[in-house]
Each structure stands twice: as structure tokens, then as C-alpha cells.
Design an enzyme around this catalytic site. Structure first.
Site, PDB file in Angstrom:
ATOM      1  N   TYR A  24     -17.814 -68.110   3.368  1.00 48.72           N
ATOM      2  CA  TYR A  24     -17.619 -67.505   2.042  1.00 48.72           C
ATOM      3  C   TYR A  24     -16.256 -66.836   1.861  1.00 48.72           C
ATOM      4  O   TYR A  24     -15.970 -66.334   0.764  1.00 48.72           O
ATOM      5  CB  TYR A  24     -18.730 -66.491   1.763  1.00 48.72           C
ATOM      6  CG  TYR A  24     -20.114 -67.094   1.795  1.00 48.72           C
ATOM      7  CD1 TYR A  24     -20.484 -68.050   0.856  1.00 48.72           C
ATOM      8  CD2 TYR A  24     -21.038 -66.735   2.772  1.00 48.72           C
ATOM      9  CE1 TYR A  24     -21.735 -68.631   0.880  1.00 48.72           C
ATOM     10  CE2 TYR A  24     -22.302 -67.308   2.804  1.00 48.72           C
ATOM     11  CZ  TYR A  24     -22.644 -68.246   1.866  1.00 48.72           C
ATOM     12  OH  TYR A  24     -23.879 -68.819   1.889  1.00 48.72           O
ATOM     13  N   ASP A  88     -36.029 -71.776 -16.613  1.00 50.13           N
ATOM     14  CA  ASP A  88     -36.639 -71.644 -17.946  1.00 50.13           C
ATOM     15  C   ASP A  88     -35.821 -70.698 -18.826  1.00 50.13           C
ATOM     16  O   ASP A  88     -35.628 -70.957 -20.014  1.00 50.13           O
ATOM     17  CB  ASP A  88     -38.083 -71.129 -17.832  1.00 50.13           C
ATOM     18  CG  ASP A  88     -39.026 -72.188 -17.291  1.00 50.13           C
ATOM     19  OD1 ASP A  88     -38.675 -73.381 -17.343  1.00 50.13           O
ATOM     20  OD2 ASP A  88     -40.116 -71.820 -16.811  1.00 50.13           O
ATOM     21  N   HIS A 101     -20.660 -72.262  -7.295  1.00 51.27           N
ATOM     22  CA  HIS A 101     -20.931 -71.927  -5.887  1.00 51.27           C
ATOM     23  C   HIS A 101     -19.607 -71.818  -5.144  1.00 51.27           C
ATOM     24  O   HIS A 101     -18.739 -72.687  -5.295  1.00 51.27           O
ATOM     25  CB  HIS A 101     -21.819 -72.982  -5.220  1.00 51.27           C
ATOM     26  CG  HIS A 101     -23.187 -73.037  -5.830  1.00 51.27           C
ATOM     27  ND1 HIS A 101     -24.158 -72.122  -5.529  1.00 51.27           N
ATOM     28  CD2 HIS A 101     -23.711 -73.865  -6.751  1.00 51.27           C
ATOM     29  CE1 HIS A 101     -25.244 -72.388  -6.232  1.00 51.27           C
ATOM     30  NE2 HIS A 101     -24.995 -73.444  -6.988  1.00 51.27           N
ATOM     31  N   ILE A 102     -19.474 -70.781  -4.363  1.00 54.38           N
ATOM     32  CA  ILE A 102     -18.243 -70.543  -3.606  1.00 54.38           C
ATOM     33  C   ILE A 102     -18.052 -71.642  -2.562  1.00 54.38           C
ATOM     34  O   ILE A 102     -16.961 -72.194  -2.400  1.00 54.38           O
ATOM     35  CB  ILE A 102     -18.321 -69.158  -2.929  1.00 54.38           C
ATOM     36  CG1 ILE A 102     -18.327 -68.065  -4.005  1.00 54.38           C
ATOM     37  CG2 ILE A 102     -17.173 -68.957  -1.937  1.00 54.38           C
ATOM     38  CD1 ILE A 102     -18.696 -66.685  -3.487  1.00 54.38           C
ATOM     39  N   SER A 103     -19.125 -71.949  -1.854  1.00 56.70           N
ATOM     40  CA  SER A 103     -19.050 -72.959  -0.790  1.00 56.70           C
ATOM     41  C   SER A 103     -19.437 -74.329  -1.353  1.00 56.70           C
ATOM     42  O   SER A 103     -20.062 -74.410  -2.415  1.00 56.70           O
ATOM     43  CB  SER A 103     -20.008 -72.587   0.342  1.00 56.70           C
ATOM     44  OG  SER A 103     -21.341 -72.525  -0.134  1.00 56.70           O
TER      45      SER A 103
HETATM   46  O1  CA2 Z   1     -21.631 -70.771  -2.022  1.00 53.28           O
HETATM   47  C1  CA2 Z   1     -22.240 -70.052  -2.811  1.00 53.28           C
HETATM   48  O2  CA2 Z   1     -21.693 -69.399  -3.689  1.00 53.28           O
HETATM   49  C2  CA2 Z   1     -23.766 -69.910  -2.670  1.00 53.28           C
HETATM   50  O3  CA2 Z   1     -24.328 -69.744  -3.971  1.00 53.28           O
HETATM   51  C3  CA2 Z   1     -24.035 -68.709  -1.810  1.00 53.28           C
HETATM   52  C4  CA2 Z   1     -25.517 -68.516  -1.490  1.00 53.28           C
HETATM   53  C5  CA2 Z   1     -26.162 -69.783  -0.969  1.00 53.28           C
HETATM   54  O4  CA2 Z   1     -27.560 -69.608  -0.928  1.00 53.28           O
HETATM   55  C6  CA2 Z   1     -25.833 -70.922  -1.871  1.00 53.28           C
HETATM   56  O5  CA2 Z   1     -26.324 -72.054  -1.343  1.00 53.28           O
HETATM   57  C7  CA2 Z   1     -24.353 -71.137  -2.068  1.00 53.28           C
HETATM   58  C8  CA2 Z   1     -25.694 -67.448  -0.436  1.00 53.28           C
HETATM   59  C9  CA2 Z   1     -25.087 -66.147  -0.767  1.00 53.28           C
HETATM   60  C10 CA2 Z   1     -25.039 -65.331   0.490  1.00 53.28           C
HETATM   61  O6  CA2 Z   1     -23.879 -64.567   0.442  1.00 53.28           O
HETATM   62  C11 CA2 Z   1     -23.468 -64.012   1.601  1.00 53.28           C
HETATM   63  C12 CA2 Z   1     -22.226 -63.475   1.568  1.00 53.28           C
HETATM   64  C13 CA2 Z   1     -21.711 -62.919   2.691  1.00 53.28           C
HETATM   65  C14 CA2 Z   1     -22.457 -62.893   3.853  1.00 53.28           C
HETATM   66  C15 CA2 Z   1     -23.709 -63.437   3.873  1.00 53.28           C
HETATM   67  C16 CA2 Z   1     -24.236 -64.002   2.730  1.00 53.28           C
END
Ligand code: CA2
Length: 158
Positions: A24, A88, A101-103
Site C-alpha cells: 500500500y 444496493d 483501489h490503491i493496489s
Molecule cells: O488496494 C486497495 O486500495 C484495497 O481496497 C485495500 C483493501 C483490500 O481489501 C482491497 O482488496 C484493496 C485493504 C485495506 C487495508 O489497508 C491496510 C493499510 C495498511 C496496512 C494494512 C491494511
């Protein structure tokens, strides 16, 4: 444009910059908030930026957006893949919706591949890291401006 762009963030995104930098990055959510406000300001827009770890709160923000927002940029995080309630709610919001999504979720495990939110998003931004938020603000401003131009032209023909 009077109404702000709602930028909604789901569970665990408050931990950005503190854990899992390899996935991230190092940017915090507060850095992202700041860059969204700046980018929007440069384009003549305002931003309402929120994060919650609770599904119902995310749904209520979408309900509020129905009257108060010109568009929604949403990173639903884990709720992307599980929340029919969020799907919904988003179906009831007519203006532009961008899922972010960041990733690159498609390069990750299968559980991250099937976003319910993607079914109702007008556009999806995936894998640009924290910079995706600025790109989404730019894209949202374009979409909102285009829609406003379209309405003005239609009114002129009447
Ligand atoms: O890539 C993304 O933005 C996600 O939405 C991030 C979610 C994940 O469930 C999606 O698949 C992709 C997870 C967010 C968790 O964020 C963290 C940030 C720092 C450390 C741990 C978790």
C-alpha cells in the site's frame, strides 16, 4: 460546482502508511486527504473525505451523498467483495461513481478479484498507488463537468 465530491474510504485504510508498505506504500490517509483537497481546489471543486471501519456508516455516507454530493469516489476496501448493502446503496446514487483501489487487486489472491461495487461503478481506478486518488479527482471533475455541459445544451434546445 457547489456540491462536493465525496471521497469514501472503507475498513483498515486508516492504517495506510503504518503497515504493509510493500502493498500500500508509505503515504498516510491524511496525506491522501490533503492531496485530494488540493487537487479538487485547483479544479474548482470541494471534497468531503471520510473513512470508516463500519459497513453501515459507509452506506449512510452514500445515502447522504444522494442529496449532498456531485459524485462519489469510493475505496470500499474489504467491503468491495462482500457488501450487497453497499452495492444496493450505490445503485440509488445516479451521479458519477468511481471505484478506486490503491493496489492492483487482480494481481493478488482470488478473494480480491470479484468486486461487487465494480458492477455499479461508472469507472474503476486500480493499482496507481496513493496517486490514484488525485487521478480519480481529475476524472471525476471531467465527468461532472461533461454532465453539466450536456444538461446546459439540452436546456438550450428546449
Ligand atoms: O488496494 C486497495 O486500495 C484495497 O481496497 C485495500 C483493501 C483490500 O481489501 C482491497 O482488496 C484493496 C485493504 C485495506 C487495508 O489497508 C491496510 C493499510 C495498511 C496496512 C494494512 C491494511
Amino acid at each position: 460546482m457547489n456540491k462536493p465530491i465525496f471521497v469514501l474510504n472503507g475498513p483498515n485504510l486508516n492504517l495506510l502508511g503504518q503497515r504493509e508498505p510493500a502493498i500500500y506504500g508509505m503515504t498516510t490517509l491524511s496525506d491522501i486527504h490533503e492531496s485530494c483537497v488540493e487537487k479538487a481546489k485547483a479544479l474548482g471543486f470541494k471534497v468531503e473525505f471520510r473513512q470508516t471501519n463500519f459497513e453501515g456508516e459507509l452506506v449512510e455516507s452514500v445515502h447522504q451523498a444522494r442529496t449532498d454530493a456531485c459524485g462519489i469516489i469510493i475505496n470500499p476496501a474489504g467491503y468491495s467483495f462482500t457488501s450487497i448493502a453497499l452495492l444496493d446503496a450505490l445503485k440509488t446514487f445516479d451521479p458519477p461513481k468511481i471505484e478506486l483501489h490503491i493496489s492492483n487487486v487482480h494481481a493478488r489472491e482470488n478473494i480480491y478479484h470479484n468486486s461487487l461495487v465494480s458492477r455499479v461503478a461508472n469507472a474503476i481506478l486500480i493499482g496507481f498507488g496513493a496517486r490514484g486518488y488525485e487521478l480519480a479527482i481529475q476524472a471525476m471533475a471531467d465527468m461532472v463537468n461533461q454532465a453539466a455541459d450536456g444538461s446546459r445544451q439540452a436546456a438550450g434546445r428546449r
